[in-house]
Design a protein around this motif. Structure first.
Motif, mmCIF file in Angstrom:
data_model
loop_
_atom_site.group_PDB
_atom_site.id
_atom_site.type_symbol
_atom_site.label_atom_id
_atom_site.label_comp_id
_atom_site.label_asym_id
_atom_site.label_seq_id
_atom_site.Cartn_x
_atom_site.Cartn_y
_atom_site.Cartn_z
ATOM 1 N N VAL A 23 2.640 -16.858 -0.382
ATOM 2 C CA VAL A 23 2.748 -16.526 -2.018
ATOM 3 C C VAL A 23 2.292 -15.307 -2.443
ATOM 4 N N ARG A 24 1.319 -14.560 -1.652
ATOM 5 C CA ARG A 24 0.943 -13.253 -1.954
ATOM 6 C C ARG A 24 1.918 -12.174 -1.716
ATOM 7 N N ILE A 25 2.582 -12.507 -0.547
ATOM 8 C CA ILE A 25 3.705 -11.430 -0.208
ATOM 9 C C ILE A 25 4.708 -11.605 -1.304
ATOM 10 N N ALA A 26 5.011 -12.805 -1.907
ATOM 11 C CA ALA A 26 6.013 -12.893 -2.818
ATOM 12 C C ALA A 26 5.737 -12.124 -4.081
ATOM 13 N N LEU A 27 4.348 -12.291 -4.640
ATOM 14 C CA LEU A 27 3.937 -11.710 -5.691
ATOM 15 C C LEU A 27 3.938 -10.125 -5.447
ATOM 16 N N LEU A 28 3.434 -9.745 -4.345
ATOM 17 C CA LEU A 28 3.410 -8.085 -4.138
ATOM 18 C C LEU A 28 4.883 -7.690 -3.982
ATOM 19 N N ALA A 29 5.704 -8.301 -3.609
ATOM 20 C CA ALA A 29 7.119 -8.017 -3.833
ATOM 21 C C ALA A 29 7.768 -7.974 -4.979
ATOM 22 N N THR A 30 7.290 -9.049 -5.974
ATOM 23 C CA THR A 30 7.789 -8.941 -7.256
ATOM 24 C C THR A 30 7.451 -7.869 -8.085
ATOM 25 N N PHE A 31 6.161 -7.460 -7.739
ATOM 26 C CA PHE A 31 5.385 -6.511 -8.500
ATOM 27 C C PHE A 31 5.789 -4.933 -8.269
ATOM 28 N N ALA A 32 6.264 -5.132 -6.749
ATOM 29 C CA ALA A 32 6.643 -3.621 -6.292
ATOM 30 C C ALA A 32 7.961 -3.451 -6.697
ATOM 31 N N ALA A 33 8.703 -4.409 -7.085
ATOM 32 C CA ALA A 33 10.361 -4.115 -7.613
ATOM 33 C C ALA A 33 10.210 -3.634 -8.879
ATOM 34 N N PHE A 34 9.126 -3.638 -9.678
ATOM 35 C CA PHE A 34 9.200 -3.314 -11.086
ATOM 36 C C PHE A 34 8.230 -1.978 -11.023
ATOM 37 N N GLY A 35 7.694 -1.232 -9.952
ATOM 38 C CA GLY A 35 6.790 -0.246 -9.891
ATOM 39 C C GLY A 35 7.704 1.129 -10.154
ATOM 40 N N SER A 36 7.030 1.946 -10.733
ATOM 41 C CA SER A 36 7.538 3.082 -11.056
ATOM 42 C C SER A 36 7.883 4.335 -9.987
ATOM 43 N N ILE A 37 7.044 4.164 -8.957
ATOM 44 C CA ILE A 37 7.031 5.072 -7.904
ATOM 45 C C ILE A 37 8.246 4.571 -6.956
ATOM 46 N N GLY A 38 9.020 3.719 -6.894
ATOM 47 C CA GLY A 38 9.677 3.185 -6.173
ATOM 48 C C GLY A 38 9.244 1.993 -5.381
ATOM 49 N N PHE A 39 10.079 1.087 -4.773
ATOM 50 C CA PHE A 39 9.729 -0.193 -4.185
ATOM 51 C C PHE A 39 8.839 0.199 -2.935
ATOM 52 N N GLY A 40 9.132 0.988 -1.964
ATOM 53 C CA GLY A 40 8.668 1.187 -0.910
ATOM 54 C C GLY A 40 7.285 1.711 -0.866
ATOM 55 N N ASN A 41 6.977 2.483 -2.020
ATOM 56 C CA ASN A 41 5.759 3.365 -2.272
ATOM 57 C C ASN A 41 4.928 2.197 -3.002
ATOM 58 N N SER A 42 5.411 1.539 -3.887
ATOM 59 C CA SER A 42 4.660 0.657 -4.580
ATOM 60 C C SER A 42 4.103 -0.461 -3.562
ATOM 61 N N LEU A 43 5.024 -0.935 -2.846
ATOM 62 C CA LEU A 43 4.655 -2.095 -1.869
ATOM 63 C C LEU A 43 3.743 -1.607 -1.068
ATOM 64 N N ALA A 44 3.727 -0.307 -0.431
ATOM 65 C CA ALA A 44 2.587 0.084 0.332
ATOM 66 C C ALA A 44 1.488 0.218 -0.144
ATOM 67 N N ALA A 45 1.370 0.575 -1.590
ATOM 68 C CA ALA A 45 0.030 0.659 -2.324
ATOM 69 C C ALA A 45 -0.576 -0.733 -2.756
ATOM 70 N N LEU A 46 0.210 -1.643 -2.952
ATOM 71 C CA LEU A 46 -0.177 -3.063 -3.143
ATOM 72 C C LEU A 46 -0.644 -3.673 -1.966
ATOM 73 N N LEU A 47 0.137 -3.336 -0.574
ATOM 74 C CA LEU A 47 -0.373 -3.875 0.581
ATOM 75 C C LEU A 47 -1.988 -3.366 1.215
ATOM 76 N N TRP A 48 -2.008 -1.960 0.725
ATOM 77 C CA TRP A 48 -3.205 -1.525 0.896
ATOM 78 C C TRP A 48 -4.385 -1.834 0.230
ATOM 79 N N MET A 49 -4.144 -2.355 -1.193
ATOM 80 C CA MET A 49 -5.011 -2.886 -1.876
ATOM 81 C C MET A 49 -5.352 -4.266 -1.402
ATOM 82 N N SER A 50 -4.324 -5.093 -0.794
ATOM 83 C CA SER A 50 -4.484 -6.648 -0.350
ATOM 84 C C SER A 50 -5.400 -6.527 0.987
ATOM 85 N N ILE A 51 -5.347 -5.173 1.607
ATOM 86 C CA ILE A 51 -6.147 -5.271 2.949
ATOM 87 C C ILE A 51 -7.558 -4.953 2.439
ATOM 88 N N ILE A 52 -7.951 -4.288 1.620
ATOM 89 C CA ILE A 52 -8.971 -4.055 0.937
ATOM 90 C C ILE A 52 -9.861 -5.281 0.483
#
Length: 86
Positions: free
Chosen positions: A16-45
């Protein structure tokens, strides 16, 4: 009854968290890959902090927030590497 979550529940929570992260990353202003990387980093923390607060064992018999953090870390490494190649 044990307070530790069962492994299937942790896997469902991770999915569920991966699905939510991918959804939010799709709407990121810095691109999908960079948004997903930032969200994954925050999830690790977040997983590390929750694991510390709940005092979950790092190498427990069932999956917990520490294992989830490691999975997020592996995905972060993959996404970060792919972002560098593209």
């Amino acid at each position: 009854m044990s307070r530790a979550p069962s492994s299937p529940r942790v896997m469902a929570r991770f999915a569920v968290r991966i699905a939510l992260l991918a959804t939010f990353a799709a709407f990121g202003s810095i691109g999908f890959g960079n948004s997903l990387a930032a969200l994954l980093w925050m999830s690790i923390i977040l997983c590390a902090v929750v694991g510390l607060i709940k005092r979950e064992p790092v190498f427990g018999a069932t999956l917990n927030h520490w294992d989830e953090g490691v999975a997020f870390g592996a995905l972060f490494a993959l996404v970060h590497t792919l972002n560098q190649l593209i």
